[in-house]
Design a protein around this motif. Structure first.
Motif, PDB file in Angstrom:
ATOM      1  N   ALA A  75      -2.959 -11.221   5.783  1.00 45.68           N
ATOM      2  CA  ALA A  75      -1.794 -10.726   5.533  1.00 45.68           C
ATOM      3  C   ALA A  75      -1.546  -9.900   4.404  1.00 45.68           C
ATOM      4  CB  ALA A  75      -0.760 -11.806   5.554  1.00 45.68           C
ATOM      5  N   ALA A  76      -0.924  -8.740   4.824  1.00 46.45           N
ATOM      6  CA  ALA A  76      -0.838  -7.512   3.770  1.00 46.45           C
ATOM      7  C   ALA A  76       0.586  -7.125   3.496  1.00 46.45           C
ATOM      8  CB  ALA A  76      -1.499  -6.433   4.290  1.00 46.45           C
ATOM      9  N   SER A  77       0.704  -6.862   2.265  1.00 50.30           N
ATOM     10  CA  SER A  77       2.259  -6.263   2.107  1.00 50.30           C
ATOM     11  C   SER A  77       2.003  -4.841   1.867  1.00 50.30           C
ATOM     12  CB  SER A  77       2.555  -6.735   0.508  1.00 50.30           C
ATOM     13  OG  SER A  77       1.700  -6.291  -0.537  1.00 50.30           O
ATOM     14  N   GLY A  78       3.164  -4.139   1.762  1.00 48.51           N
ATOM     15  CA  GLY A  78       3.143  -2.675   1.642  1.00 48.51           C
ATOM     16  C   GLY A  78       3.415  -1.915   2.925  1.00 48.51           C
ATOM     17  N   ARG A  79       4.168  -0.891   2.767  1.00 44.96           N
ATOM     18  CA  ARG A  79       4.783  -0.094   4.105  1.00 44.96           C
ATOM     19  C   ARG A  79       3.615   0.690   4.672  1.00 44.96           C
ATOM     20  NH1 ARG A  79      10.375   2.220   1.798  1.00 44.96           N
ATOM     21  NH2 ARG A  79       8.769   2.689   0.029  1.00 44.96           N
ATOM     22  N   THR A  80       2.683   1.147   3.829  1.00 41.98           N
ATOM     23  CA  THR A  80       1.701   2.159   4.271  1.00 41.98           C
ATOM     24  C   THR A  80       0.505   1.464   4.964  1.00 41.98           C
ATOM     25  OG1 THR A  80       0.589   2.193   1.943  1.00 41.98           O
ATOM     26  CG2 THR A  80       2.071   3.902   2.587  1.00 41.98           C
ATOM     27  N   PHE A  81       0.592  -0.045   5.453  1.00 38.27           N
ATOM     28  CA  PHE A  81      -0.720  -0.595   5.824  1.00 38.27           C
ATOM     29  C   PHE A  81      -1.195   0.055   7.146  1.00 38.27           C
ATOM     30  CE2 PHE A  81      -3.035  -4.226   7.136  1.00 38.27           C
ATOM     31  CZ  PHE A  81      -2.855  -4.256   8.463  1.00 38.27           C
ATOM     32  N   SER A  82      -0.342   0.761   8.058  1.00 37.22           N
ATOM     33  CA  SER A  82      -0.872   1.316   9.153  1.00 37.22           C
ATOM     34  C   SER A  82      -1.716   2.522   9.025  1.00 37.22           C
ATOM     35  CB  SER A  82       0.299   1.920  10.046  1.00 37.22           C
ATOM     36  OG  SER A  82       1.004   2.643   9.375  1.00 37.22           O
ATOM     37  N   THR A  83      -1.763   2.840   7.627  1.00 35.26           N
ATOM     38  CA  THR A  83      -2.739   4.099   7.385  1.00 35.26           C
ATOM     39  C   THR A  83      -3.984   3.656   6.668  1.00 35.26           C
ATOM     40  OG1 THR A  83      -1.771   4.605   5.342  1.00 35.26           O
ATOM     41  CG2 THR A  83      -0.545   5.518   7.235  1.00 35.26           C
ATOM     42  N   TYR A  84      -4.137   2.312   6.284  1.00 30.40           N
ATOM     43  CA  TYR A  84      -5.423   1.883   5.580  1.00 30.40           C
ATOM     44  C   TYR A  84      -6.390   1.350   6.718  1.00 30.40           C
ATOM     45  CZ  TYR A  84      -3.064   1.618   1.198  1.00 30.40           C
ATOM     46  OH  TYR A  84      -2.291   2.039  -0.196  1.00 30.40           O
ATOM     47  N   THR A  85      -7.603   1.492   5.949  1.00 29.75           N
ATOM     48  CA  THR A  85      -8.895   1.285   6.923  1.00 29.75           C
ATOM     49  C   THR A  85      -8.865  -0.347   6.430  1.00 29.75           C
ATOM     50  OG1 THR A  85      -9.786   2.876   7.184  1.00 29.75           O
ATOM     51  CG2 THR A  85     -11.249   0.899   7.096  1.00 29.75           C
ATOM     52  N   MET A  86      -9.117  -1.364   7.121  1.00 32.18           N
ATOM     53  CA  MET A  86      -9.157  -2.708   6.782  1.00 32.18           C
ATOM     54  C   MET A  86     -10.523  -3.368   6.956  1.00 32.18           C
ATOM     55  SD  MET A  86      -6.205  -3.212   5.487  1.00 32.18           S
ATOM     56  CE  MET A  86      -6.269  -5.112   5.227  1.00 32.18           C
TER      57      MET A  86
END
Length: 123
Positions: free
Chosen positions: A23-34
């Motif tokens: 589970a991640a916090s942060g509004r820019t999660f969708s732009t991150y590579t996980m």
């Protein structure tokens, strides 16, 4: 700033399955590579799987065909479904995130890390 919290680890017999969540916090999660990495006692941290913001995936050869990485941007969560687990999969599993769009297997390229969750596979 991104904070990551893993869950879902545990003890399972060889051949069994587990699903890890990050589970991640942060509004820019969708732009991150996980990504998921793992570290066994006495060994270096190793790449397991990664998924880009667009859904492209990459896997370590040792887990191909057994593990599946997915992400739900609406829930800001990344998953690692692990099937046909083997004792050599025993390790602490870490979730990681990086702001780049390129999938990389190098731990130092990831900016954010979770605290890790233990996966133990008994023979």
């Amino acid at each position: 700033q991104v904070q990551l919290v893993e869950s879902g680890g545990g003890l399972v017999q060889a051949g069994g399955s587990l699903r890890l969540s990050c589970a991640a916090s942060g509004r820019t999660f969708s732009t991150y590579t996980m990504a998921w990495f793992r570290q066994a006692p006495g060994k270096e941290r190793e790449f397991v799987a990664a998924i880009s913001w667009s859904g492209s995936t990459r896997y370590a050869d040792s887990v191909k065909g057994r593990f599946t990485i997915t992400r739900d941007n609406a829930k800001i969560t990344t998953y690692l479904q692990m099937n046909t687990l083997q004792p050599e999969d025993t390790a602490v599993y870490y979730c990681a995130a990086r702001s780049g769009v390129v999938i990389t297997t190098t731990p130092s390229a990831y900016n954010y890390w979770g605290q890790g969750t233990q996966v133990t596979v008994s023979s």
